[in-house]
Design a protein around this motif. Structure first.
Motif, PDB file in Angstrom:
ATOM      1  N   ILE A  52       0.846  -1.215   0.000  1.00  0.00           N
ATOM      2  CA  ILE A  52       0.000   0.000   0.000  1.00  0.00           C
ATOM      3  C   ILE A  52       0.870   1.249   0.000  1.00  0.00           C
ATOM      4  N   GLY A  53       2.077   1.143   0.593  1.00  0.00           N
ATOM      5  CA  GLY A  53       3.027   2.269   0.565  1.00  0.00           C
ATOM      6  C   GLY A  53       3.483   2.554  -0.861  1.00  0.00           C
ATOM      7  N   GLU A  54       3.717   1.488  -1.630  1.00  0.00           N
ATOM      8  CA  GLU A  54       4.180   1.655  -3.017  1.00  0.00           C
ATOM      9  C   GLU A  54       3.082   2.264  -3.897  1.00  0.00           C
ATOM     10  N   ASP A  55       1.833   1.802  -3.692  1.00  0.00           N
ATOM     11  CA  ASP A  55       0.706   2.362  -4.463  1.00  0.00           C
ATOM     12  C   ASP A  55       0.569   3.858  -4.184  1.00  0.00           C
ATOM     13  N   TYR A  56       0.756   4.184  -2.890  1.00  0.00           N
ATOM     14  CA  TYR A  56       0.639   5.592  -2.474  1.00  0.00           C
ATOM     15  C   TYR A  56       1.760   6.422  -3.122  1.00  0.00           C
ATOM     16  N   GLU A  57       2.960   5.869  -3.097  1.00  0.00           N
ATOM     17  CA  GLU A  57       4.127   6.577  -3.640  1.00  0.00           C
ATOM     18  C   GLU A  57       3.967   6.833  -5.145  1.00  0.00           C
ATOM     19  N   GLU A 102      10.307  12.794  17.059  1.00  0.00           N
ATOM     20  CA  GLU A 102       9.420  13.958  16.913  1.00  0.00           C
ATOM     21  C   GLU A 102       8.991  14.196  15.462  1.00  0.00           C
ATOM     22  N   GLY A 103       7.721  14.490  15.269  1.00  0.00           N
ATOM     23  CA  GLY A 103       7.197  14.779  13.933  1.00  0.00           C
ATOM     24  C   GLY A 103       6.741  13.535  13.188  1.00  0.00           C
ATOM     25  N   ASP A 104       6.924  12.385  13.811  1.00  0.00           N
ATOM     26  CA  ASP A 104       6.647  11.106  13.139  1.00  0.00           C
ATOM     27  C   ASP A 104       5.658  10.292  13.975  1.00  0.00           C
ATOM     28  N   ILE A 105       4.564   9.862  13.327  1.00  0.00           N
ATOM     29  CA  ILE A 105       3.559   9.104  14.096  1.00  0.00           C
ATOM     30  C   ILE A 105       3.490   7.633  13.672  1.00  0.00           C
ATOM     31  N   HIS A 106       4.431   7.189  12.827  1.00  0.00           N
ATOM     32  CA  HIS A 106       4.438   5.775  12.432  1.00  0.00           C
ATOM     33  C   HIS A 106       4.874   4.931  13.632  1.00  0.00           C
ATOM     34  N   ASP A 107       4.071   3.939  13.985  1.00  0.00           N
ATOM     35  CA  ASP A 107       4.485   3.131  15.137  1.00  0.00           C
ATOM     36  C   ASP A 107       4.287   1.629  14.960  1.00  0.00           C
ATOM     37  N   ILE A 108       3.833   1.214  13.785  1.00  0.00           N
ATOM     38  CA  ILE A 108       3.550  -0.221  13.616  1.00  0.00           C
ATOM     39  C   ILE A 108       4.850  -1.023  13.772  1.00  0.00           C
ATOM     40  N   MET A 150      15.381   4.181  18.563  1.00  0.00           N
ATOM     41  CA  MET A 150      14.622   5.280  17.945  1.00  0.00           C
ATOM     42  C   MET A 150      14.159   4.885  16.557  1.00  0.00           C
ATOM     43  N   SER A 151      12.860   5.073  16.301  1.00  0.00           N
ATOM     44  CA  SER A 151      12.279   4.756  15.013  1.00  0.00           C
ATOM     45  C   SER A 151      12.000   6.043  14.243  1.00  0.00           C
ATOM     46  N   ALA A 152      12.288   6.031  12.941  1.00  0.00           N
ATOM     47  CA  ALA A 152      11.930   7.148  12.056  1.00  0.00           C
ATOM     48  C   ALA A 152      11.541   6.569  10.706  1.00  0.00           C
ATOM     49  N   LEU A 154      10.129   8.625   8.180  1.00  0.00           N
ATOM     50  CA  LEU A 154      10.106   9.681   7.169  1.00  0.00           C
ATOM     51  C   LEU A 154      11.518  10.218   6.973  1.00  0.00           C
ATOM     52  N   THR A 155      11.880  10.494   5.735  1.00  0.00           N
ATOM     53  CA  THR A 155      13.231  11.023   5.508  1.00  0.00           C
ATOM     54  C   THR A 155      13.397  12.365   6.230  1.00  0.00           C
ATOM     55  N   ASN A 156      12.293  13.109   6.368  1.00  0.00           N
ATOM     56  CA  ASN A 156      12.484  14.400   7.039  1.00  0.00           C
ATOM     57  C   ASN A 156      12.391  14.343   8.565  1.00  0.00           C
TER      58      ASN A 156
HETATM   59  C1  B12 Z   1       1.215   2.575   7.521  1.00  0.00           C
HETATM   60  C2  B12 Z   1       1.813   3.853   7.007  1.00  0.00           C
HETATM   61  C3  B12 Z   1       1.275   5.052   7.474  1.00  0.00           C
HETATM   62  C4  B12 Z   1       0.210   5.114   8.576  1.00  0.00           C
HETATM   63  C5  B12 Z   1       0.926   4.929   9.931  1.00  0.00           C
HETATM   64  C6  B12 Z   1       0.065   4.230  10.968  1.00  0.00           C
HETATM   65  C7  B12 Z   1       0.872   3.851  12.185  1.00  0.00           C
HETATM   66  N1  B12 Z   1       0.178   3.803  13.304  1.00  0.00           N
HETATM   67  O1  B12 Z   1       2.065   3.589  12.141  1.00  0.00           O
HETATM   68  C8  B12 Z   1      -0.375   6.544   8.353  1.00  0.00           C
HETATM   69  C9  B12 Z   1      -1.549   6.435   7.402  1.00  0.00           C
HETATM   70  C10 B12 Z   1      -0.819   7.278   9.615  1.00  0.00           C
HETATM   71  C11 B12 Z   1       0.799   7.227   7.641  1.00  0.00           C
HETATM   72  C12 B12 Z   1       0.971   8.591   7.589  1.00  0.00           C
HETATM   73  C13 B12 Z   1       1.943   9.227   6.808  1.00  0.00           C
HETATM   74  N2  B12 Z   1       2.816   8.629   5.983  1.00  0.00           N
HETATM   75 CO1  B12 Z   1       3.154   6.733   6.007  1.00  0.00          CO
HETATM   76  N3  B12 Z   1       3.402   4.930   5.594  1.00  0.00           N
HETATM   77  C14 B12 Z   1       2.876   3.839   6.058  1.00  0.00           C
HETATM   78  C15 B12 Z   1       3.473   2.600   5.343  1.00  0.00           C
HETATM   79  C16 B12 Z   1       2.478   2.164   4.268  1.00  0.00           C
HETATM   80  C17 B12 Z   1       3.797   1.399   6.187  1.00  0.00           C
HETATM   81  C18 B12 Z   1       4.723   1.644   7.389  1.00  0.00           C
HETATM   82  C19 B12 Z   1       4.765   0.379   8.222  1.00  0.00           C
HETATM   83  O2  B12 Z   1       4.082   0.265   9.226  1.00  0.00           O
HETATM   84  N4  B12 Z   1       5.496  -0.648   7.734  1.00  0.00           N
HETATM   85  C20 B12 Z   1       5.511  -1.991   8.315  1.00  0.00           C
HETATM   86  C21 B12 Z   1       6.543  -2.132   9.398  1.00  0.00           C
HETATM   87  C22 B12 Z   1       6.547  -3.567   9.933  1.00  0.00           C
HETATM   88  O3  B12 Z   1       7.800  -1.848   8.826  1.00  0.00           O
HETATM   89  P1  B12 Z   1       8.770  -0.716   9.394  1.00  0.00           P
HETATM   90  O4  B12 Z   1       8.002   0.432   9.907  1.00  0.00           O
HETATM   91  O5  B12 Z   1       9.831  -0.462   8.412  1.00  0.00           O
HETATM   92  O6  B12 Z   1       9.417  -1.406  10.691  1.00  0.00           O
HETATM   93  C23 B12 Z   1      10.352  -2.473  10.643  1.00  0.00           C
HETATM   94  C24 B12 Z   1      11.806  -2.017  10.555  1.00  0.00           C
HETATM   95  O7  B12 Z   1      11.970  -0.761   9.902  1.00  0.00           O
HETATM   96  C25 B12 Z   1      12.301  -2.042  11.966  1.00  0.00           C
HETATM   97  N5  B12 Z   1      12.036  -0.904  12.858  1.00  0.00           N
HETATM   98  C26 B12 Z   1      11.081   0.037  12.815  1.00  0.00           C
HETATM   99  N6  B12 Z   1      11.174   0.868  13.861  1.00  0.00           N
HETATM  100  C27 B12 Z   1      12.188   0.454  14.606  1.00  0.00           C
HETATM  101  C28 B12 Z   1      12.724   0.966  15.786  1.00  0.00           C
HETATM  102  C29 B12 Z   1      13.834   0.361  16.350  1.00  0.00           C
HETATM  103  C30 B12 Z   1      14.393   0.900  17.595  1.00  0.00           C
HETATM  104  C31 B12 Z   1      14.427  -0.770  15.717  1.00  0.00           C
HETATM  105  C32 B12 Z   1      15.615  -1.400  16.296  1.00  0.00           C
HETATM  106  C33 B12 Z   1      13.887  -1.289  14.527  1.00  0.00           C
HETATM  107  C34 B12 Z   1      12.773  -0.681  13.978  1.00  0.00           C
HETATM  108  O8  B12 Z   1      11.637  -3.180  12.472  1.00  0.00           O
HETATM  109  C35 B12 Z   1      10.276  -3.160  12.012  1.00  0.00           C
HETATM  110  C36 B12 Z   1       9.720  -4.561  11.987  1.00  0.00           C
HETATM  111  O9  B12 Z   1      10.237  -5.319  10.944  1.00  0.00           O
HETATM  112  C37 B12 Z   1       4.786   3.209   4.753  1.00  0.00           C
HETATM  113  C38 B12 Z   1       5.347   2.480   3.516  1.00  0.00           C
HETATM  114  C39 B12 Z   1       6.605   1.681   3.845  1.00  0.00           C
HETATM  115  N7  B12 Z   1       7.176   1.059   2.866  1.00  0.00           N
HETATM  116  O10 B12 Z   1       7.107   1.674   4.930  1.00  0.00           O
HETATM  117  C40 B12 Z   1       4.361   4.661   4.499  1.00  0.00           C
HETATM  118  C41 B12 Z   1       5.419   5.795   4.484  1.00  0.00           C
HETATM  119  C42 B12 Z   1       6.452   5.599   5.573  1.00  0.00           C
HETATM  120  N8  B12 Z   1       4.613   6.983   4.782  1.00  0.00           N
HETATM  121  C43 B12 Z   1       4.949   7.995   4.057  1.00  0.00           C
HETATM  122  C44 B12 Z   1       4.331   9.272   4.140  1.00  0.00           C
HETATM  123  C45 B12 Z   1       4.769  10.313   3.111  1.00  0.00           C
HETATM  124  C46 B12 Z   1       3.368   9.563   5.129  1.00  0.00           C
HETATM  125  C47 B12 Z   1       2.679  10.927   5.368  1.00  0.00           C
HETATM  126  C48 B12 Z   1       3.624  12.151   5.322  1.00  0.00           C
HETATM  127  C49 B12 Z   1       1.524  11.048   4.356  1.00  0.00           C
HETATM  128  C50 B12 Z   1       0.779  12.379   4.394  1.00  0.00           C
HETATM  129  N9  B12 Z   1       0.720  13.011   3.249  1.00  0.00           N
HETATM  130  O11 B12 Z   1       0.300  12.808   5.416  1.00  0.00           O
HETATM  131  C51 B12 Z   1       2.083  10.722   6.780  1.00  0.00           C
HETATM  132  C52 B12 Z   1       3.066  11.174   7.877  1.00  0.00           C
HETATM  133  C53 B12 Z   1       2.476  11.273   9.239  1.00  0.00           C
HETATM  134  C54 B12 Z   1       3.551  11.556  10.270  1.00  0.00           C
HETATM  135  N10 B12 Z   1       3.742  12.809  10.636  1.00  0.00           N
HETATM  136  O12 B12 Z   1       4.216  10.658  10.715  1.00  0.00           O
HETATM  137  C55 B12 Z   1       6.110   7.674   3.124  1.00  0.00           C
HETATM  138  C56 B12 Z   1       7.435   8.279   3.608  1.00  0.00           C
HETATM  139  C57 B12 Z   1       8.252   8.852   2.464  1.00  0.00           C
HETATM  140  C58 B12 Z   1       9.542   9.451   2.934  1.00  0.00           C
HETATM  141  N11 B12 Z   1      10.567   9.150   2.198  1.00  0.00           N
HETATM  142  O13 B12 Z   1       9.657  10.139   3.893  1.00  0.00           O
HETATM  143  C59 B12 Z   1       6.053   6.124   3.058  1.00  0.00           C
HETATM  144  C60 B12 Z   1       7.412   5.447   2.831  1.00  0.00           C
HETATM  145  C61 B12 Z   1       5.069   5.751   1.900  1.00  0.00           C
HETATM  146  C62 B12 Z   1       5.638   6.041   0.532  1.00  0.00           C
HETATM  147  N12 B12 Z   1       6.220   5.021  -0.089  1.00  0.00           N
HETATM  148  O14 B12 Z   1       5.549   7.140   0.062  1.00  0.00           O
HETATM  149  N13 B12 Z   1       1.619   6.325   7.075  1.00  0.00           N
END
Ligand code: B12
Length: 213
Positions: A52-57, A102-108, A150-152, A154-156
């Protein structure tokens, strides 16, 4: 009996269909069929979210779809995290303060990592999302963790990880804690560049890196 592949496909599809009910059902099926929680999360839920992230992108979908997909994923995770097996060497692995910058609400992803660490015997202090630099520093002083995570996503918001490390140095507590970073844009190069200690690529990788041998 459903094949493991079918269960994982259903999980992915429930998220790309934005279907919360189907997500819960698919997760329950995964549990019933004995698919491990971590496998179902990494190869089902995370794959669906990536799609769904790729479709959005690509501009094919918009924020409401991203939110609906995330909601479906949360439903599946609720079931799967409840069934995460607890390690036999429970407790005593150390304390971890974890949060999204700060500034980031992604927590899954952060929540998956925290649940997996907890299941493997770590004591977790989860600060939640949108955590200020000062709150990270104060929590390191207060909870005296072995590790700060610390999790982030977003690139910003990535630069906030660097600012926290700088603030820890300024307050003379940087050397008291191991700093591990995570999130989709975070790379090994970034970890080195900003003076962190580790990158957690996913939940399994994080546990392997932090677990005392
Ligand atoms: C779900 C999602 C959302 C949800 C978040 C819900 C929630 N409660 O988390 C919602 C809809 C709210 C959202 C909002 C936004 N999103 Co968003 N989102 C996503 C999405 C589709 C999936 C993220 C996710 O949960 N992945 C699944 C988990 C399992 O993977 P993960 O997070 O990478 O975590 C793994 C590892 O990274 C690692 N890890 C993660 N954290 C940590 C921490 C530690 C300490 C350690 C050791 C490891 C670790 O372990 C995890 C488990 O394997 C991504 C796409 C993507 N490819 O990631 C876009 C994405 C991150 N979002 C994006 C954007 C642009 C936004 C918005 C700005 C959109 C908007 N116009 O408002 C807003 C930003 C809001 C904000 N201020 O934070 C972009 C970021 C682009 C960029 N380069 O910055 C992405 C990449 C989509 C895209 N391809 O364009 N989003």
């Amino acid at each position: 009996m459903l094949s493991e592949r079918k269960v994982l496909q259903d999980l992915v599809k429930s998220i790309t269909d934005y279907d919360e009910e189907a997500a819960s059902t698919a997760a329950e099926k995964a549990v019933e069929e004995g698919v491990g929680s971590i496998e179902a999360i990494e190869q089902g839920v995370a794959v669906g979210l990536k799609k769904i992230g790729e479709d959005y992108e690509r501009g094919e979908t918009f924020l409401p779809e991203l939110m609906m997909g995330a909601n479906a994923a949360q439903k599946a995770l609720k079931v799967l995290l409840e069934h995460m097996p607890q390690g036999s060497d429970y407790r005593g692995q150390g304390r971890i303060v974890i949060g999204t910058v700060e500034g980031d609400i992604h927590d899954i992803g952060k929540n998956i990592v925290a649940a997996m660490l907890r299941a493997n015997g770590f004591d977790i202090v989860d600060l939640g999302v949108d955590v200020s630099i000062q709150r990270f520093v104060d929590s390191v002083k207060k909870f005296k963790p072995d590790v700060l995570g610390m999790s982030a996503l977003l690139t910003n918001t990535m630069p906030k990880q660097q600012e926290v490390i700088q603030a820890l140095k300024h307050e003379n507590v940087r050397d008291s804690v191991r700093v591990i970073l995570g999130g989709v844009p975070v790379t090994e190069e970034w970890v080195k560049k900003i003076g962190a200690d580790d990158l957690g690529k996913d939940a399994m990788d994080t546990v392997q890196k932090l677990k005392k041998s």
